[in-house]
Design an enzyme around this catalytic site. Structure first.
Site, PDB file in Angstrom:
ATOM      1  N   ASP A 194       0.788  -1.263   0.026  1.00  0.00           N
ATOM      2  CA  ASP A 194      -0.127  -0.010  -0.118  1.00  0.00           C
ATOM      3  C   ASP A 194       0.661   1.351   0.171  1.00  0.00           C
ATOM      4  OD1 ASP A 194       0.652  -0.766   2.703  1.00  0.00           O
ATOM      5  OD2 ASP A 194      -0.320   0.908   3.317  1.00  0.00           O
ATOM      6  N   GLU A 261      -0.113  -1.098   5.968  1.00  0.00           N
ATOM      7  CA  GLU A 261       0.865  -0.531   6.698  1.00  0.00           C
ATOM      8  C   GLU A 261       0.679   0.958   7.075  1.00  0.00           C
ATOM      9  OE1 GLU A 261       4.823   1.065   8.249  1.00  0.00           O
ATOM     10  OE2 GLU A 261       3.722   1.655   6.160  1.00  0.00           O
ATOM     11  N   GLU A 262       0.450   1.731   5.868  1.00  0.00           N
ATOM     12  CA  GLU A 262       0.350   3.210   6.038  1.00  0.00           C
ATOM     13  C   GLU A 262      -1.014   3.557   6.804  1.00  0.00           C
ATOM     14  OE1 GLU A 262       2.734   4.775   5.273  1.00  0.00           O
ATOM     15  OE2 GLU A 262       3.768   3.850   3.430  1.00  0.00           O
ATOM     16  N   HIS A 568       6.058  10.425   1.455  1.00  0.00           N
ATOM     17  CA  HIS A 568       4.586  10.975   1.760  1.00  0.00           C
ATOM     18  C   HIS A 568       4.544  12.340   1.353  1.00  0.00           C
ATOM     19  CE1 HIS A 568       4.481   7.725   5.418  1.00  0.00           C
ATOM     20  NE2 HIS A 568       4.899   7.294   4.262  1.00  0.00           N
TER      21      HIS A 568
END
Length: 599
Positions: A194, A261-262, A568
């Site tokens: 992800d 995971e995010e 990010h």
């Protein structure tokens, strides 16, 4: 992240001391000669050992004791060992030496580079975003995009899908099982599928579409190139290359790829960890390697900083409930006003930092003091003295905290008021107001310690304003003016991770593999790297894998300069030339694990 704040340090040279005598005494000259002789002998032994005996896992601990060299002024060169920051020799495959060398040549070819660029670009073109408010798999259609990524991976790596056993856990979690020929403990390479969502209003700020996977001749553009599809694709490229050469492992290898995971990690790694424990058993893996920090250049010396632990996590919600009514007849304090006092009390009483000799930050500090050439000389001497001197340790802590604010995050619990809400109408007294305080918990602390701290801190305020205090399910005070509740927001509390041992064994194998990859790289011209343990202030999917092994490492085999604009954020891109270096690392790591006599 690695403590790159040390890049800004200027090397402080030692001032010359006037001679009081025309000639040094013979005793002093003799001691100096002995020091130089011992250090020279150590370097010669290290070189001989590096080239003639790679089976270093059985060396006695005494091999690492190089006392006289650690007492010399200035930083040590990477080739010289340190008692405070042990360095293992580069570990090259021996049984599969020819295979490793042949693949090094293949990875340097233009054909392989284009294949790697295509594979990563194809994966990036699938927008596998995960959101904090995602519902369970099967109920939330936003997960469906991962099915397309699976089709892309199978099309890119048909040999892997044909040769390895592939299991899907909770629909989109991927487990690849590469069966070994021996009963040695298997090991895990982890990554996640992800990515962080791209904010719609930032799309125009990207140089190329965030899901284009576009290659401009230098950079591969798109969300996930750096975090974490790059790691995933490099692992698969290494395994595909080994399969192509007919390699069959002696030790079983497991690939474990989560898909949230995010966000929370529960749907992905949470299910994967349970599956692996049920299938293989508790503490059944030799080690686990997941994403982490990278290579960083500090003053001309390259450091690799695998994380051996992670800070804990706790979101504390403070909820104030008071009597409502018309705002034309207000009480002395509304729920919002009371909440502001509780928030101010928290911010006025930050947690104390602590530099402990048993903690990872102390080890990291010792390593930087030993090897970083731009480390301030007075601070370097203080760090060496702090190994045994309590007063020096206290001064070192104060100096580090004063040198850079990020040290506070490494050495103690942190708190940040991130969310607040209250009130529904301008002429109505708010009956409820709340705030959420995010905490990252230091190695030496715990969820319980932090809950006790904030409860004891806020109890006097609850009594002062006649509020009933309920702290984490326990009634603490009674009151008639309202109620204040402290709770674990969303139930996501996480203890600090276990600290991975850095004795010889898995740590030595990882360190040796990093050194072998780096020092044999055509792009590095034989330069050397210092490998140091680090504490991660954030959390990865490894939080779910604690039951599987005591040896958990977090490391991404690339340079920080291989990332165009970080993680990010807009313009996420990865340098194409860095792909083959990552594949080289995973190849050598797999071959070294296969040849090792770890349990």
């Amino acid at each position: 992240m690695a403590p790159t704040q040390f890049d800004s340090y200027r090397l402080i040279g030692e001032t010359a001391t006037p001679r009081k005598h025309q000639h040094e005494s013979g005793c002093v000259r003799l001691l100096l000669a002995i020091r130089v002789l011992l250090c020279s002998l150590v370097i010669i032994l290290l070189v001989l050992y590096k080239f003639y005996d790679p089976a270093f896992l059985h060396l006695p601990r005494s091999w690492l004791w190089l006392g006289p060299c650690n007492e010399l002024a200035g930083s040590l060169p990477p080739a010289v060992n340190s008692t405070t920051c042990p360095q293992w020799a580069a570990l090259h495959p021996t049984k599969n030496r020819r295979l490793s060398e042949d693949l090094d040549v293949a990875y340097s070819s233009e054909n392989f580079k284009q294949k790697a660029i295509q594979a990563l670009g194809d994966a990036v073109r699938v927008p596998t975003e995960s959101y904090d408010d995602n519902g369970p798999v099967g109920e939330d259609s936003r997960w469906d995009t991962f099915a397309e990524l699976h089709r892309v991976l199978e099309a890119s790596f048909p040999r892997i899908y044909e040769s390895l056993n592939v299991t899907k856990v909770n629909t989109y979690g991927l487990v690849f099982h590469w069966q070994g020929s021996t009963s040695a403990k298997p090991y895990i390479l982890a990554a996640h599928q992800d990515v962080v969502p791209v904010e719609g209003q930032t799309v125009e700020e990207w140089k190329h579409d965030p899901y284009s996977g576009y290659y401009d001749g230098t950079w591969i553009w798109g969300r996930g190139t750096c975090d974490d599809k790059g790691d995933l694709i490099q692992q698969l490229l290494a395994i595909d290359s080994l399969l192509k050469q007919g390699f069959s492992p002696a030790r079983t290898l497991i690939l474990s790829y989560g898909f949230d995971e995010e966000s929370k990690g529960i749907e992905g790694a949470g299910h994967l960890a349970r599956y692996l424990e049920e299938t293989y058993g508790r503490d059944s893996f030799a080690l686990l390697l997941d994403e982490g920090d990278t290579y960083t250049d500090m003053g001309g010396v390259v450091f690799a900083t695998p994380s051996i632990s992670e800070k804990g996590y706790l979101d504390v919600e403070i909820t104030l409930s008071t009597q409502g009514g018309h705002s034309s007849v207000p009480p002395p304090h509304t729920s919002i006003g009371l909440l502001s006092r509780f928030i101010a009390a928290v911010e006025d009483n930050p947690h104390r930092a602590s530099l402990s000799r048993t903690g990872t930050p102390f080890v990291t500090t010792q390593c930087l003091a030993a090897y970083n050439p731009v480390y301030p000389e007075d601070l370097r001497k203080l760090a060496r003295k702090a190994v045994t001197d309590d007063a020096a340790l206290k001064v070192l802590q104060e100096r580090l905290l004063a040198s850079d604010p990020s040290y506070k995050a490494l050495l103690g619990n942190t708190q940040a008021v991130d969310l607040i809400s209250g009130g529904v109408k301008v002429n109505a007294l708010p009956e409820r107001a709340s705030a959420v305080i995010n905490h990252r918990i230091a190695e030496h602390s715990s969820v319980g310690d932090l809950q006790q701290h904030i409860t004891e801190l806020l109890t006097p305020l609850a009594i002062k304003y006649d509020l009933a205090l309920v702290a984490f399910g326990n009634n603490v005070t009674c009151g008639g003016a309202g109620q204040v509740v402290l709770s674990d927001f969303l139930g996501t509390a996480l203890e600090p991770s276990p600290v991975t041992p850095t004795e010889y064994g898995p740590w030595a194998l990882l360190q040796g593999s990093i050194k072998a990859t780096f020092e044999s790289s055509p792009a590095r011209n034989g330069s050397e790297v210092v490998v140091i343990p680090y504490l991660s202030v954030g959390n990865t999917d490894t939080q779910f894998y604690w039951n599987l092994t005591k040896h958990i490492f977090r490391f991404t085999p690339s340079f920080d300069t291989d990332r165009y604009n970080g993680l990010h954020t807009v313009n996420e891109a990865f340098r194409a030339d860095g792909l083959n270096e990552g594949v080289r690392f995973y190849t050598k790591f797999i071959l070294n694990m296969d040849e090792s006599d770890l349990p």
